[in-house]
Scaffold this active site. Structure first.
Site, PDB file in Angstrom:
ATOM      1  N   HIS A  20       0.864  -1.411   0.013  1.00  0.00           N
ATOM      2  CA  HIS A  20       0.349   0.060  -0.010  1.00  0.00           C
ATOM      3  C   HIS A  20       1.184   1.542   0.074  1.00  0.00           C
ATOM      4  O   HIS A  20       0.404   2.383  -0.649  1.00  0.00           O
ATOM      5  CB  HIS A  20      -0.724  -0.126   1.113  1.00  0.00           C
ATOM      6  N   GLN A 341      13.440  -3.645  -6.938  1.00  0.00           N
ATOM      7  CA  GLN A 341      12.516  -4.273  -8.212  1.00  0.00           C
ATOM      8  C   GLN A 341      12.419  -3.582  -8.911  1.00  0.00           C
ATOM      9  O   GLN A 341      12.527  -3.679  -9.980  1.00  0.00           O
ATOM     10  CB  GLN A 341      11.451  -4.719  -7.028  1.00  0.00           C
ATOM     11  N   TRP A 359      -0.506  -7.282  -7.074  1.00  0.00           N
ATOM     12  CA  TRP A 359      -0.627  -5.880  -7.818  1.00  0.00           C
ATOM     13  C   TRP A 359       0.504  -4.878  -8.505  1.00  0.00           C
ATOM     14  O   TRP A 359       0.348  -4.689  -9.715  1.00  0.00           O
ATOM     15  CB  TRP A 359      -2.100  -5.188  -7.364  1.00  0.00           C
ATOM     16  N   ASN A 360       0.713  -4.829  -7.275  1.00  0.00           N
ATOM     17  CA  ASN A 360       1.646  -3.898  -7.462  1.00  0.00           C
ATOM     18  C   ASN A 360       3.029  -4.469  -8.656  1.00  0.00           C
ATOM     19  O   ASN A 360       3.397  -3.858  -9.247  1.00  0.00           O
ATOM     20  CB  ASN A 360       2.992  -3.348  -6.005  1.00  0.00           C
ATOM     21  N   SER A 361       3.729  -5.323  -7.811  1.00  0.00           N
ATOM     22  CA  SER A 361       3.741  -6.549  -8.906  1.00  0.00           C
ATOM     23  C   SER A 361       3.477  -7.261 -10.547  1.00  0.00           C
ATOM     24  O   SER A 361       4.534  -6.757 -11.305  1.00  0.00           O
ATOM     25  CB  SER A 361       5.086  -7.499  -8.359  1.00  0.00           C
ATOM     26  N   GLU A 364       4.259  -3.813 -12.216  1.00  0.00           N
ATOM     27  CA  GLU A 364       5.405  -3.628 -11.780  1.00  0.00           C
ATOM     28  C   GLU A 364       6.004  -4.564 -13.473  1.00  0.00           C
ATOM     29  O   GLU A 364       7.139  -3.315 -14.706  1.00  0.00           O
ATOM     30  CB  GLU A 364       5.912  -3.161 -11.234  1.00  0.00           C
ATOM     31  N   GLY A 379      -5.885 -14.128  -2.317  1.00  0.00           N
ATOM     32  CA  GLY A 379      -6.118 -13.027  -2.573  1.00  0.00           C
ATOM     33  C   GLY A 379      -6.130 -12.913  -4.265  1.00  0.00           C
ATOM     34  O   GLY A 379      -6.528 -13.895  -4.920  1.00  0.00           O
ATOM     35  N   ASP A 380      -5.942 -11.704  -4.092  1.00  0.00           N
ATOM     36  CA  ASP A 380      -6.356 -10.591  -5.497  1.00  0.00           C
ATOM     37  C   ASP A 380      -4.951 -11.630  -6.503  1.00  0.00           C
ATOM     38  O   ASP A 380      -5.154 -10.920  -7.817  1.00  0.00           O
ATOM     39  CB  ASP A 380      -5.891  -8.722  -6.247  1.00  0.00           C
ATOM     40  N   GLN A 381      -4.128 -12.178  -5.991  1.00  0.00           N
ATOM     41  CA  GLN A 381      -3.186 -12.977  -7.191  1.00  0.00           C
ATOM     42  C   GLN A 381      -3.514 -13.063  -7.755  1.00  0.00           C
ATOM     43  O   GLN A 381      -3.103 -13.911  -8.714  1.00  0.00           O
ATOM     44  CB  GLN A 381      -2.472 -13.578  -5.615  1.00  0.00           C
TER      45      GLN A 381
HETATM   46  C1  UDX Z   1      -0.306  -6.988  -0.664  1.00  0.00           C
HETATM   47  C2  UDX Z   1      -1.035  -8.402  -1.410  1.00  0.00           C
HETATM   48  O1  UDX Z   1      -0.032  -9.736  -1.497  1.00  0.00           O
HETATM   49  C3  UDX Z   1      -1.383  -7.781  -2.984  1.00  0.00           C
HETATM   50  O2  UDX Z   1      -1.887  -9.399  -3.187  1.00  0.00           O
HETATM   51  C4  UDX Z   1      -1.990  -6.847  -3.405  1.00  0.00           C
HETATM   52  O3  UDX Z   1      -2.644  -6.475  -4.609  1.00  0.00           O
HETATM   53  C5  UDX Z   1      -1.060  -6.463  -2.611  1.00  0.00           C
HETATM   54  O4  UDX Z   1      -0.470  -5.324  -1.680  1.00  0.00           O
HETATM   55  P1  UDX Z   1       2.700  -7.857  -1.909  1.00  0.00           P
HETATM   56  O5  UDX Z   1       1.983  -8.651  -1.498  1.00  0.00           O
HETATM   57  O6  UDX Z   1       3.766  -6.365  -1.018  1.00  0.00           O
HETATM   58  O7  UDX Z   1       1.044  -6.834  -1.413  1.00  0.00           O
HETATM   59  O8  UDX Z   1       2.475  -7.500  -3.222  1.00  0.00           O
HETATM   60  P2  UDX Z   1       2.469  -6.495  -4.612  1.00  0.00           P
HETATM   61  O9  UDX Z   1       1.677  -6.426  -4.575  1.00  0.00           O
HETATM   62  O10 UDX Z   1       3.612  -7.086  -5.163  1.00  0.00           O
HETATM   63  O11 UDX Z   1       3.639  -5.082  -3.560  1.00  0.00           O
HETATM   64  C6  UDX Z   1       5.132  -5.413  -3.294  1.00  0.00           C
HETATM   65  C7  UDX Z   1       6.131  -4.612  -3.456  1.00  0.00           C
HETATM   66  O12 UDX Z   1       7.543  -4.336  -3.157  1.00  0.00           O
HETATM   67  C8  UDX Z   1       6.043  -4.277  -5.148  1.00  0.00           C
HETATM   68  O13 UDX Z   1       5.748  -2.286  -5.529  1.00  0.00           O
HETATM   69  C9  UDX Z   1       7.452  -3.934  -5.007  1.00  0.00           C
HETATM   70  O14 UDX Z   1       8.035  -2.986  -6.164  1.00  0.00           O
HETATM   71  C10 UDX Z   1       8.556  -4.348  -3.873  1.00  0.00           C
HETATM   72  N1  UDX Z   1       9.223  -4.398  -4.011  1.00  0.00           N
HETATM   73  C11 UDX Z   1       9.168  -5.770  -3.655  1.00  0.00           C
HETATM   74  C12 UDX Z   1      10.940  -4.133  -3.716  1.00  0.00           C
HETATM   75  O15 UDX Z   1      10.955  -3.239  -3.946  1.00  0.00           O
HETATM   76  N2  UDX Z   1      12.050  -4.966  -3.942  1.00  0.00           N
HETATM   77  C13 UDX Z   1      11.483  -6.613  -3.316  1.00  0.00           C
HETATM   78  O16 UDX Z   1      12.674  -7.157  -3.180  1.00  0.00           O
HETATM   79  C14 UDX Z   1      10.437  -7.390  -3.238  1.00  0.00           C
END
Ligand code: UDX
Length: 469
Positions: A20, A341, A359-361, A364, A379-381
């Site tokens: 977030h 990342q 969603w962020n990954s 990206e 979840g949303d994954q």
């Molecule tokens: C969570 C939920 O798991 C995800 O399903 C939802 O969409 C958003 O909230 P998260 O699991 O952390 O998020 O995944 P993601 O949404 O991909 O966010 C991870 C963030 O961390 C990305 O912006 C990614 O760039 C960053 N990241 C990850 C890094 O900067 N370095 C890393 O080594 C790993």
């Protein structure tokens, strides 16, 4: 008379989690680059872990300024707190409301009154605070519009969702492809996720009070769903991909220290050769899954960069890589606790991303032109994986099966090897890469001057300006 942009002060409030913080912080940087004063806020506990941001305090971006301020969630810094999600959310709201109100009042005392709050719907009470103080409030939805639509239809009982005994039932919603059981966020379909489901659905509690719903997506990616949902819920403005609209990449909100030396390691690898592996900030894999994944990476013969993070003290234990793996991986891959990342995905040595599809990954990699091995967990994954593979055509999805030796259900080492091969060298690899490049270019166009997301940001700033005058 309209107020000058430099007199506008936007305050963003983020739920204290990496998934977030990142989109909210990217939006904060984007607005500051438009000449606004922008304050990014989240809880003190997580702010304390965002070392870079905490040390920065304030930075000029273009004609604007970005500042950081934190509010209390009622817990001592470093105190374990998330054992029970419901209790923690309650505490966050009770202490947060008061402390966040003080934070807003402090801005006025400093002669920088807040003109607009941008809330993260995971903290719906911030919208109430904004209403009490009579400050206009917008929200940033940090997942896809497709997921917004699914949650919305569930919350308002506009469709029947399958339960665990109806796994063959398809979910059909306007503008979305037919969704199988495993494509639907499982917080909605599986019973064990009761408290998470409440948190997820509470996002809609105050959404109709927002003057605008911004979303980290772009028109060309989800046009029909944006149109449908803007008609039946609040007007939606896609402003993403936010990580591409960001002018100052050096300010990061990382909770973990990123191993920037992995970029040098990537420099030493051949172009288009490395598989990047990461499961975001929340997912933790079982030891059985770690064993299969590490064996699969070695078997694939592909160089790899793998993020294996240690969760915060209250969110699980350090994952254990199989004995001897580090030695075997010597010269073949690099394991880091956290990495930059965005830069990794932009590196020419990276050939594909084995991802959990947060969603962020997802945004990206999709908009960096990097093919995907989708390895969703929950979840949303699940929904994001469905879209990445079947709608956007940028990769393939792993299949879970029972291991022969003990019958435990995992993505096996052979499947890991197969998927990496398929996405990089298999018969579909060329088409997948072509699609990935197509989405990268579409995203670049959306955030470029005059592009759809760029225009929406400008319109949003105009709205704030009008409301402040
Ligand atoms: C969570 C939920 O798991 C995800 O399903 C939802 O969409 C958003 O909230 P998260 O699991 O952390 O998020 O995944 P993601 O949404 O991909 O966010 C991870 C963030 O961390 C990305 O912006 C990614 O760039 C960053 N990241 C990850 C890094 O900067 N370095 C890393 O080594 C790993």
């Amino acid at each position: 008379m309209e107020s000058k942009k430099s007199n506008l002060h936007v305050l963003l409030v983020s739920f204290p989690a990496q998934g977030h913080i990142n989109p909210l912080l990217r939006l904060a940087k984007c607005l500051a680059s438009k000449g606004l004063l922008v304050t990014f806020s989240t809880t003190e506990t997580i702010g304390h872990m965002m070392k870079e941001a905490t040390n920065t305090k304030s930075t000029n971006i273009g004609q604007g300024e970005l500042r950081f301020e934190f509010f209390s969630d009622g817990w001592e810094i470093d105190e374990p707190q998330r054992a029970n999600l419901a209790t923690w959310m309650h505490q966050l709201e009770t202490a947060g409301r008061e402390s966040f109100t003080e934070l807003i009042n402090r801005q006025s005392e400093m002669g920088k009154p807040v003109s607009c709050i941008i809330n993260n719907p995971f903290v719906p009470w911030a919208t109430d605070v904004a209403a009490e103080i009579e400050i206009p409030c917008a929200v940033l939805w940090v997942q896809s519009c497709a997921v917004y639509s699914i949650y919305y239809h569930f919350q308002h009982q506009l469709a029947s969702f399958p339960n665990p005994d109806q796994r063959d039932m398809m979910l059909d919603l306007p503008s979305l492809p037919s969704l199988e059981f495993d494509d639907i966020p499982d917080f909605l379909t599986l019973n064990p996720f009761d408290s998470l489901r409440k948190v997820i659905l509470s996002q809609f509690k105050n959404l109709d009070k927002a003057f605008c719903v911004l979303v980290d997506s772009f028109e060309e990616l989800e046009r029909e769903t944006i149109e449908v949902m803007s008609r039946i819920s609040a007007p939606i403005k896609p402003v993403g991909p936010l990580f591409r609209s960001t002018k100052n990449a050096s300010i990061r909100g990382d909770i973990w220290k990123a191993a920037d030396d992995c970029l040098q390691w990537l420099d030493s690898q051949s172009p288009n050769s490395v598989v990047y592996v990461s499961f975001g900030s929340v997912v933790s894999l079982s030891n059985e899954q770690l064993e299969e994944l590490s064996a699969g990476l070695l078997k694939s013969g592909t160089p790899f960069l793998w993020v294996v993070k240690t969760p915060p003290p209250d969110m699980g234990s350090k994952p254990e890589l199989p004995q001897g793996f580090k030695e075997e991986a010597e010269g073949k891959g690099m394991v880091v606790e956290w990495c930059p990342q965005e830069q990794v995905l932009a590196h020419s040595a990276v050939s594909c991303f084995l991802t959990h599809c947060g969603w962020n990954s997802s945004m990206e990699c999709l908009t960096s032109g990097v093919p995907v091995v989708a390895f969703p967990q929950w979840g949303d994954q699940n929904t994001n994986a469905k879209f990445l593979i079947d709608v956007y055509g940028v990769g393939i999805r792993t299949k879970k099966t029972q291991r022969e030796k003990d019958g435990i259900v995992v993505v096996t080492r052979d499947e890991v090897e197969r998927c990496i091969f398929e996405v990089t060298k298999g018969p579909k690899a060329e088409e997948i890469k072509k699609n990935a490049i197509k989405w990268k270019e579409a995203a670049e166009a959306a955030v470029a001057d005059g592009g759809s997301s760029h225009r929406n940001i400008e319109l949003f700033v105009d709205d704030i300006q009008r409301m402040a005058s």
